[in-house]
Write a protein that holds these residues in place. Structure first.
Motif, short mmCIF file in Angstrom:
data_model
loop_
_atom_site.label_atom_id
_atom_site.label_comp_id
_atom_site.label_asym_id
_atom_site.label_seq_id
_atom_site.Cartn_x
_atom_site.Cartn_y
_atom_site.Cartn_z
N HIS A 143 4.54 -10.99 2.16
CA HIS A 143 3.41 -11.04 3.09
C HIS A 143 3.96 -11.30 4.49
O HIS A 143 4.83 -12.16 4.65
CB HIS A 143 2.45 -12.15 2.69
CG HIS A 143 1.13 -12.06 3.41
ND1 HIS A 143 0.97 -12.47 4.70
CD2 HIS A 143 -0.08 -11.58 3.01
CE1 HIS A 143 -0.28 -12.26 5.07
NE2 HIS A 143 -0.95 -11.72 4.06
N PRO A 144 3.46 -10.58 5.50
CA PRO A 144 4.00 -10.80 6.84
C PRO A 144 3.89 -12.25 7.31
O PRO A 144 4.74 -12.72 8.08
CB PRO A 144 3.18 -9.87 7.74
CG PRO A 144 2.21 -9.18 6.87
CD PRO A 144 2.50 -9.49 5.45
N PRO A 158 -8.09 -8.06 2.40
CA PRO A 158 -7.20 -7.78 1.27
C PRO A 158 -7.30 -8.89 0.21
O PRO A 158 -7.39 -10.06 0.56
CB PRO A 158 -5.80 -7.78 1.91
CG PRO A 158 -5.94 -8.64 3.11
CD PRO A 158 -7.35 -8.52 3.59
N LEU A 188 1.67 -1.00 12.77
CA LEU A 188 0.97 0.01 11.95
C LEU A 188 0.32 1.04 12.86
O LEU A 188 0.03 0.76 14.02
CB LEU A 188 -0.10 -0.67 11.10
CG LEU A 188 0.36 -1.60 9.98
CD1 LEU A 188 -0.85 -2.28 9.36
CD2 LEU A 188 1.14 -0.84 8.92
N CYS A 207 -8.92 -8.61 7.27
CA CYS A 207 -7.84 -9.55 6.97
C CYS A 207 -7.82 -10.61 8.04
O CYS A 207 -7.70 -10.30 9.23
CB CYS A 207 -6.50 -8.81 6.94
SG CYS A 207 -5.10 -9.91 6.72
N LEU A 217 3.09 -7.29 11.23
CA LEU A 217 3.08 -5.97 10.58
C LEU A 217 1.97 -5.11 11.17
O LEU A 217 2.15 -3.93 11.47
CB LEU A 217 2.91 -6.15 9.07
CG LEU A 217 2.83 -4.89 8.20
CD1 LEU A 217 4.04 -3.99 8.46
CD2 LEU A 217 2.76 -5.25 6.73
N PHE A 218 0.81 -5.74 11.35
CA PHE A 218 -0.34 -5.05 11.93
C PHE A 218 0.04 -4.35 13.23
O PHE A 218 -0.36 -3.22 13.49
CB PHE A 218 -1.43 -6.10 12.18
CG PHE A 218 -2.69 -5.56 12.81
CD1 PHE A 218 -3.66 -4.93 12.05
CD2 PHE A 218 -2.91 -5.71 14.17
CE1 PHE A 218 -4.82 -4.45 12.63
CE2 PHE A 218 -4.07 -5.24 14.77
CZ PHE A 218 -5.03 -4.61 13.99
N CYS A 220 -7.00 -2.89 8.00
CA CYS A 220 -6.84 -4.35 8.12
C CYS A 220 -8.08 -4.99 8.74
O CYS A 220 -8.47 -6.09 8.37
CB CYS A 220 -5.63 -4.69 8.99
SG CYS A 220 -4.07 -4.06 8.37
N PHE A 262 -5.74 -12.49 9.06
CA PHE A 262 -4.45 -12.69 9.73
C PHE A 262 -4.19 -11.62 10.79
O PHE A 262 -3.19 -11.67 11.50
CB PHE A 262 -3.36 -12.67 8.65
CG PHE A 262 -1.97 -12.98 9.14
CD1 PHE A 262 -1.71 -14.09 9.93
CD2 PHE A 262 -0.90 -12.16 8.81
CE1 PHE A 262 -0.43 -14.38 10.37
CE2 PHE A 262 0.38 -12.44 9.25
CZ PHE A 262 0.62 -13.55 10.03
N HIS A 263 -5.08 -10.65 10.91
CA HIS A 263 -4.67 -9.48 11.70
C HIS A 263 -4.44 -9.78 13.18
O HIS A 263 -3.65 -9.10 13.83
CB HIS A 263 -5.62 -8.29 11.49
CG HIS A 263 -6.95 -8.39 12.19
ND1 HIS A 263 -8.14 -8.56 11.52
CD2 HIS A 263 -7.26 -8.32 13.50
CE1 HIS A 263 -9.12 -8.60 12.38
NE2 HIS A 263 -8.62 -8.46 13.60
N CYS A 323 -0.79 -10.87 13.08
CA CYS A 323 0.11 -10.25 12.10
C CYS A 323 1.17 -9.37 12.76
O CYS A 323 0.84 -8.43 13.48
CB CYS A 323 -0.71 -9.43 11.12
SG CYS A 323 0.30 -8.58 9.91
N CYS A 340 -2.01 -8.51 1.01
CA CYS A 340 -1.81 -7.65 2.18
C CYS A 340 -1.91 -6.22 1.71
O CYS A 340 -1.33 -5.85 0.69
CB CYS A 340 -0.44 -7.91 2.81
SG CYS A 340 0.02 -6.68 4.04
N HIS A 341 -2.66 -5.41 2.47
CA HIS A 341 -2.84 -4.01 2.06
C HIS A 341 -1.51 -3.25 2.03
O HIS A 341 -1.35 -2.31 1.28
CB HIS A 341 -3.76 -3.28 3.05
CG HIS A 341 -5.15 -3.85 3.08
ND1 HIS A 341 -5.91 -4.01 1.96
CD2 HIS A 341 -5.91 -4.29 4.12
CE1 HIS A 341 -7.08 -4.52 2.29
NE2 HIS A 341 -7.10 -4.71 3.61
N PHE A 342 -0.60 -3.66 2.89
CA PHE A 342 0.57 -2.81 3.10
C PHE A 342 1.88 -3.50 2.69
O PHE A 342 2.92 -3.23 3.27
CB PHE A 342 0.61 -2.34 4.55
CG PHE A 342 -0.66 -1.67 4.95
CD1 PHE A 342 -1.01 -0.45 4.40
CD2 PHE A 342 -1.54 -2.27 5.85
CE1 PHE A 342 -2.22 0.17 4.74
CE2 PHE A 342 -2.74 -1.67 6.18
CZ PHE A 342 -3.09 -0.44 5.63
S1 SF4 Z 1 -3.61 -6.70 5.58
FE1 SF4 Z 1 -1.44 -7.07 5.76
S2 SF4 Z 1 -0.80 -5.82 7.48
FE2 SF4 Z 1 -2.99 -5.94 7.57
S3 SF4 Z 1 -3.36 -7.63 8.96
FE3 SF4 Z 1 -3.43 -8.46 6.91
S4 SF4 Z 1 -1.41 -9.15 6.53
FE4 SF4 Z 1 -1.28 -7.82 8.30
#
Ligand code: SF4
Ligand SMILES: Nc1ncnc2c1ncn2[C@@H]1O[C@H](COP(=O)(O)OP(=O)(O)OP(=O)(O)O)[C@@H](O)[C@H]1O
Ligand code: SF4
Ligand SMILES: [Mg+2]
Lengths: 337, 702
Positions: free
Chosen positions: B604-605, B669, B656, B644, B652-653, B664, B646-647, B650, B681-683
């Motif tokens: 997870h990021p 997720p 993307l 999500c 990772l976000f 997200c 966390f976006h 995040c 996390c979706h990804f």
């Molecule tokens: S789903 Fe994953 S990539 Fe998307 S915001 Fe949440 S933690 Fe980040």
């Protein structure tokens, strides 16, 4: 902010209603019929009966209180008898708003009686306030900065003496020596400001000083303690570390925080004092609210006593509000809500 | 090209004269220098004199301090200068960043105002407009979002990390040549610590200043500084490059420090080495080496004279200084770190408790929302704080679940919900297979004995007038044990936690922090529980004492088959002790799995960011590590975040493409199984972020 003040004012009105109700219940629920004091030597049962009726003392306490409150807003008549008003209007005493009742002892409306006395007490309180803030806070700052030195110990010691000394003693000593023996100032007496500002000030000097010495004594210790507490704060170290010179650290970073609680205390003390300084006014025969409070209590003059209580309560409520608003302005961490 | 150093501290001593008590020798003849643009780390335990020596440089010691020796800045002595000329230097040439920015900024002025003050003090010709512009520029440099608006905010409106950024902005305002940072990240969450260290590095680049970083954390030093000076009892005991000191220490104290702190990359493979005892009192120092009472390598000669700080390894570029009689032996290799501080042995297999692996605690979809209300008379619900928002985990016998996350993520609420042993707002809690919602009060009382708790400072909530015996036996008294039973049990328990049973009549204040924590553990064990809930049990302890308590907990688990729910913010400690880890973010578990799996392959990021923020006390690792930095602070818990949660932060976000990002933002997720762990996390599968550095496990041979 505006909404806050309005809210507090409305709350204040409710508080005043409550104060008046409590005083009413306490006084009129007593076993003594206040009408007995209305006629002095000429009292006959019939006369008492008549006065009881005229002043409305025969009604239930709650109803009397209601009439009283309405009277403050609208004014009222004594006796409040529409029939009599038509037949013999000269026997009716009118009391215009804000009517705080009628005092048979002095044959005067309470409002009329209080009105000239308020500026007396207010002048005295404000003069004393200015003096004690300068003396007390100033000495407190000096004591804190010179902590542990002879000057610090002397200031704290002297303030302890004044703090312990009753105002009667301080007042009489000042009167005796400063005014009478050394004649440094004219004998204190109240002269309205409108009449002569200079004499007003001269007349105020000793009584205000008497009060100021007492209060200043407390403020020396308070200020000293708050400053010493603030001097230990980490942010003063930060200020020094960024190159702020010592004097500026004191005035800009220390005092502002240290004085916040002092402002609160000062506001409340002033609020209470505005309602009259009983002993000091007595000593210097100052015609203020404090002196009146004593005489009206002695004569069982209930309407006057209640009137004074309400005026004092109003001062205190307003002082509280001012303090809270000031506090919010000085310290950004305080949220007015 | 022999340029003279920027700062030279020469035989500096600081004494505090105390009325009616012995003089405190806080700093005793230390010498060091800082070159232009250099990054020096000063490391040492609390009270070793780190702050006092740097305050001496700034001329900020109280008047009770007597300073001797010399401090030269650009070749000129500072000690003779008066306060006025020094204040011209302070904040302009030498500036300072303090610990605990909550109290280090004047509360009644806006932060912009305080930075402006620093600017104008040293440049009286600066116009208001130019000052404002510079404030914005500085706030931008240290990474404060919306600087125009934030400059008008007061310190209390900032989070701890943000305030520390302001402190740094103020320190670099006048382009100083030397910045002294005294524990700038202590008391901050690791993710915030990583941000602040990054800002400090940036500040160094922007100004070209030399930096002296004071810390007790060897990990913080590893990735940032060029040279390290280790302080002990008011003295420098070892100096050298960061590689020399951290990878090949020559002074037993440094060795002990390195071995007692868990290293997040290697933790859990062997027991930690406790370094018992405390530094000597600076008011009554023994004649010999101050470390002698705690030093496993001490010999007779150590207690006769204090070893001076001497160069070893010649005078060339590889030279370093050590204050230890046996330094030569270490240097030649005839004596090694493993001889001095061997790892203690774990509980041997035959003494280990045998368990079947039954589930002790099962938490399913637990929720705890607190309504947010407004108004005094007519309460309106205007939202809710989702402190715990649907978490599921279980703990088996003799298993340790580590629950980690930044402060405010819901760890404490989770614990409190479990301790209630009552029907939760939503979801279920089963203890030993019994649903706590079904309990009546007598059954609940009985079950309470099975789950006990140890807090950060267990004595904080206890009447200090009770003796240790009363404190430890209190859970038994409640259950009606007789006096002699209790007394016997207390002695046994104190023995178990490594305290002298004869101490049972003493009172809490007579014990050190580590001992008090042991008493807390003894008390928790009184009812023979199956599950211990440990809420930050070692975070208030000095690192050297921490190791002993962690070892005790590991031993107790092995020999008694206990299960732990171990809550901590220190990830290295968690890796040391936990079998399974759950990472929490804003009331949710975002990753759950075997500790080794999660720590070596975080998916997870958020976990990645969390792990990469933890400093590792090994410069080789720190140099090669890739960092996944988080933006900003934890959002306000009252904020409703769609998708999500966390976006906003995040990493990772951010990389993307828009279509993925949309997912997200739209969809929350849920936790699903990815490569042997559960990840929300979706990804997770496509996540290209990596946090590994050099794996030092093979190199570590001892
Ligand atoms: S789903 Fe994953 S990539 Fe998307 S915001 Fe949440 S933690 Fe980040
Ligand atoms: N004003 C003072 N009066 C007396 N002793 C003091 C004073 N300031 C510091 N000391 C003592 O000096 C010693 C060194 O303190 P110092 O603050 O430098 O330690 P430190 O290494 O910075 O510790 P920490 O990690 O806790 O910040 C301590 O024993 C402390 O008690
Ligand atoms: S001098 Fe002796 S006691 Fe001190 S660190 Fe070296 S071996 Fe240990
Ligand atoms: Mg310190």
């Amino acid at each position: 902010m505006f909404a806050y003040v309005v809210r507090r004012l409305i709350g204040g009105v409710f508080l005043l209603l409550l104060v008046s109700l409590v005083t009413f219940v306490l006084f009129f629920a007593g076993p003594i019929n206040p009408a007995k004091f209305t006629c002095g030597k000429q009292c006959t049962p019939a006369l008492i009966e008549q006065n009881t009726k005229a002043l409305g003392y025969d009604k239930p306490v709650l109803e009397q209180w209601g009439t009283y409150v309405v009277g403050i807003v609208k004014g009222r008549d004594f006796p409040d008898d529409p029939a009599l008003k038509k037949t013999a209007p000269e026997t009716i005493a009118h009391c215009s708003a804000p009517c705080l009742g009628y005092s048979p002892q002095t044959s005067q409306n309470v409002t009329t009686e209080l009105q000239p006395r308020i500026p007396v007490s207010v002048s005295l309180a404000i003069a004393a306030f200015i003096m004690w803030m300068i003396i007390g806070v100033g000495a407190g700052i000096i004591a804190a900065l010179l902590r542990g030195s002879v000057i610090d110990k002397a200031l704290v010691g002297v303030s302890l003496i004044f703090y312990a000394m009753p105002t009667v003693v301080t007042g009489l000593l000042l009167y005796q020596f400063v005014a009478i023996k050394w004649q440094l100032v004219p004998a204190p007496q109240y002269v309205p400001f409108s009449q002569s500002p200079v004499q007003w000030l001269q007349g105020l000097f000793l009584p205000a000083l008497t009060l100021a010495l007492y209060y200043a004594a407390g403020y020396v210790r308070l200020t000293r303690a708050f400053i010493l507490e603030t001097l230990g704060e980490d942010y003063l170290r930060t200020a020094k570390a960024k190159g702020v010179p010592r004097v500026r650290v004191l005035f800009r970073h220390t005092l502002r925080a240290a004085l916040t609680p002092i402002v609160t205390q000062a506001g409340l003390d002033l609020g209470a004092l505005l309602g009259g300084a009983i002993i000091t006014e007595q000593i210097f025969s100052y015609p203020g609210l404090g002196a009146l409070a004593v005489s009206s209590a002695n004569q069982y003059d209930l309407p006057t006593t209640i009137g004074i209580v309400l005026v004092v309560a109003t001062f205190i409520i307003i002082a509280n509000l001012v303090v809270d608003v000031l506090y919010g302005l000085i310290d950004p961490r305080v949220k007015l809500a | 090209m022999t340029e003279s150093p920027l700062l030279e501290v020469d035989n500096l001593s600081v004494e505090f004269l105390q009325r009616g008590a012995a003089t405190v020798n806080a700093v005793r003849g230390i010498s060091y220098h800082v070159n232009r643009g250099e990054f020096l780390g000063i490391v040492g335990e609390s009270g070793s004199g780190k702050s006092v020596s740097s305050m001496a440089v700034m001329g900020l010691l109280p008047s009770t301090a007597r300073v001797t020796g010399d401090i030269r800045y650009r070749g000129e002595s500072l000690l003779e200068r008066d306060d006025k000329t020094l204040s011209k230097l302070r904040g302009k040439e030498i500036s300072m960043v303090f610990q605990d920015p909550l109290s280090a900024l004047t509360p009644v002025y806006t932060v912009g105002n305080q930075i402006t003050e620093a600017l104008k003090l040293h440049d009286s010709g600066l116009s208001d407009k130019a000052a404002d512009a510079r404030v914005i520029e500085l706030l931008t440099t240290v990474g404060i979002p919306a600087p125009e608006r934030r400059a008008k905010a007061f310190p209390h409106e900032f989070s701890g990390g943000m305030r520390q950024r302001v402190m740094i902005a103020m320190a670099i305002a006048n382009d100083p040549d030397l910045i002294i940072a005294d524990e700038p990240t202590t008391a901050l969450d690791v993710t915030i610590q990583a941000q602040i260290l990054e800002v400090l590095q940036k500040a160094k680049e922007v100004t070209g200043a030399a930096v002296v970083l004071i810390t007790h954390d060897l990990g913080v030093v590893a990735g940032n500084v060029d040279r390290v000076a280790v302080m002990y009892a008011g003295r420098l005991v070892e100096t050298g490059t960061v590689e020399q000191v951290l990878t090949a220490p020559r002074m037993p104290y440094t060795m002990g420090l390195l071995r007692s702190v868990p290293n997040m990359q290697t933790a859990g493979r062997s027991r930690l080495v406790p370094m018992e005892g405390r530094p000597p009192s600076l008011a009554a120092l023994p004649p010999g080496c101050p470390f002698e009472p705690r030093c496993p390598a001490s010999i007779d000669a150590c207690s006769t004279a204090e070893p001076p700080l001497v160069q070893i390894g010649g005078t060339g570029p590889g030279s370093r200084e050590v204050a230890c009689i046996r330094a030569d032996e270490f240097e030649r290799g005839t004596l090694g770190i493993a001889d001095v501080f061997p790892h203690p042995e774990p509980v041997p297999p035959e003494e280990q408790a045998q368990v079947k692996g039954a589930t002790v605690l099962q938490v399913t979809d637990l929720k705890r929302h607190f309504p947010l209300t407004k108004g005094v008379v007519f309460r309106k619900t205007i939202g809710s704080v989702k402190a715990v928002d649907g978490i599921t985990f279980d703990i088996e016998e003799k298993q340790v679940l580590g629950l980690v996350g930044e402060s405010g993520c819901g760890k404490s609420t989770t614990i409190l919900e479990i301790l209630e042993l009552a029907r939760p707002q939503s979801g279920s809690i089963e203890l030993n297979g019994v649903d706590v919602a079904s309990l009546n009060s007598s059954a609940r009382l009985k079950l309470r004995g099975d789950v006990q708790v140890v807090f950060q400072d267990p004595m904080a909530a206890i009447d200090p007038r009770l003796s240790i015996e009363d404190i430890v036996s209190e859970p038994l008294t409640v259950r009606g044990a007789s006096r002699s039973e209790r007394s016997a049990k207390v002695r046994e328990l104190l023995e178990t936690v490594g305290l002298d049973p004869a101490m049972s009549g003493r009172y809490p204040h007579q014990f050190s922090g580590g001992q008090r924590q042991r008493i807390g553990i003894a008390r928790a064990l009184a009812t023979d529980p199956k599950l211990l809930i440990l809420d930050e049990p070692v975070s208030a302890l000095d690192v050297s004492i921490q190791a002993g308590v962690i070892n005790l907990l590991q031993d107790l688990k092995d020999s008694r088959g206990l299960s732990y729910l171990f809550v901590a913010h220190d990830l290295a400690v968690v890796r040391q002790i936990a079998d399974v880890v759950a990472v929490m973010y804003l009331g949710r578990i975002v990753e759950l799995g075997e500790a080794d799996n999660v720590f070596s392959h975080p998916q997870h990021p958020y976990t990645q960011a969390l792990l990469s923020a933890v400093p590792i006390p090994d410069p080789r690792v720190e140099r090669t590590r890739q960092r996944v930095l988080l933006d900003g602070d934890l959002p306000s818990p009252t904020q409703e975040i769609p998708g999500c949660n966390f976006h906003g932060r995040c990493p990772l976000f951010k990389i993307l493409d828009a279509a993925h990002q949309e997912r997200c933002i739209q969809t929350d997720p849920s936790l699903r199984s990815v490569h042997n762990s559960s990840v929300a996390c979706h990804f997770a599968e496509e996540n290209p972020l990596r946090v590994t550095g050099v794996d030092i496990t093979e190199k570590e041979k001892s």
